[in-house]
Enzyme design. Structure first.
Site: not given
Length: 319
Positions: A159, A209-210, A237-238, A262, A267, A286
């Site tokens: 990505i 990033c993860p 990402s997260r 996002d 969530e 999301h």
């Protein structure tokens, strides 16, 4: 094979087909599953398909020894105790690289919304301001051209690389940070730098990033303070990568210009999340992965993963 999907709705709310999985076994799908329903619904399943349902050590014990495979409808796999699943001989597979184009598209949707103020000016036209304007055009906020601006990309997987490619198409300069060396491939302008250099010199900072112990809270009061006051921050990402209060404070205090998010730490969003009322903060629920084409790609990989496992050649194994 008994196959149970605990989180079917977001992947397929009815506009796609489950037939590819139905042909592989006795398939039961639930739209969504509460935590106290997981064991009851999954008991006896050989194959478990999930998205955001958390699978703990206790749940794995309760579903063993029948459970032999967990198929994620996502790239991230932090919702599963993968190490313990491996101890029990349970294979866990994810869906890599299915949403690359869609996520990169949303990154630039945020950027263009913020730099061109599309909603602000569309609303102004509909409110009659253009009709009453003495000139052929007007603008309510300064507009920004992307050419020549610098985008800083944190994380340079599929990505991040796609975002870099789109940025180059806009004639932007690209800075990238990755914990390990990456091949730039066909990208022309990418320069790998340390985190401080990226934060200090970027007009736009975007996270790809993860979620790991090292990246949790990566964007915090200290790192935000290194950004330009004119900076735009994007996170697709997260959610936990960001200290949400620190970001909200920075936006409200004018320490950075705007943000596009996002993902959030919790969530659906909590009503008291400070970002919901922060200045110049654009939040989507999301949806980066949610285009029909993207979900169809996910579903096909989910089917392929399952079939490969049944044929004794598992793919996309994360444990």
């Amino acid at each position: 094979m008994k196959i149970v999907n605990l989180d079917g709705y977001t992947t397929n709310p009815g506009d796609l087909s489950w037939d590819g999985i139905k042909r592989l076994g006795d398939y039961t799908v639930y739209d969504r599953t509460a935590p106290d329903q997981v064991i009851e619904r999954a008991k006896g399943a050989n194959i478990l398909i999930i998205n955001k349902t958390i699978i703990t050590k206790e749940i794995l014990d309760a579903l063993s020894p029948e459970l032999e495979y967990i198929g994620l409808q996502s790239t991230g796999y932090n919702v599963v105790d993968c190490a313990y699943a491996r101890e029990l001989g349970i294979t866990v597979c994810n869906i890599p690289s299915y949403s690359t184009n869609a996520v990169a598209q949303l990154v630039f949707a945020f950027i263009l919304q913020i730099t061109n103020e599309v909603t602000l000016h569309s609303d102004a036209v509909k409110n009659g301001e253009w009709c009453a304007c003495p000139d052929f055009c007007f603008w309510k906020k300064p507009l920004t051209e992307l050419a020549g601006k610098t985008i800083g990309i944190i994380g340079f997987g599929a990505i991040g690389q796609k975002v870099a490619k789109l940025a180059e198409a806009f004639d932007m300069k690209v800075l990238a940070y990755a914990p390990r060396p990456k091949d730039k491939g066909e990208l022309k302008t990418v320069e790998f730098v340390n985190m401080d250099t990226l934060l200090t010199n970027s007009d736009i900072v975007t996270c790809h990033c993860p979620l790991t112990p090292e990246t949790t809270g990566l964007i915090n009061k200290e790192t935000i303070s290194k950004m330009k006051k004119s900076a735009i921050f994007i996170n697709t990402s997260r959610g936990p990568v960001v200290d949400e209060k620190a970001l909200a404070d920075a936006l409200n205090n004018g320490d950075i210009m705007a943000a596009g998010l996002d993902v959030l730490e919790t969530e659906p969003a909590n009503h008291n999340n400070p970002l919901l009322t922060a200045k110049n903060c654009y939040i989507t629920p999301h949806i980066a992965w949610a285009a029909k084409e993207t979900r169809a790609r996910l579903l096909k990989i989910l089917e392929d993963n399952l079939e490969a496992y049944m044929n004794g050649k598992p793919q996309n194994v994360v444990n």
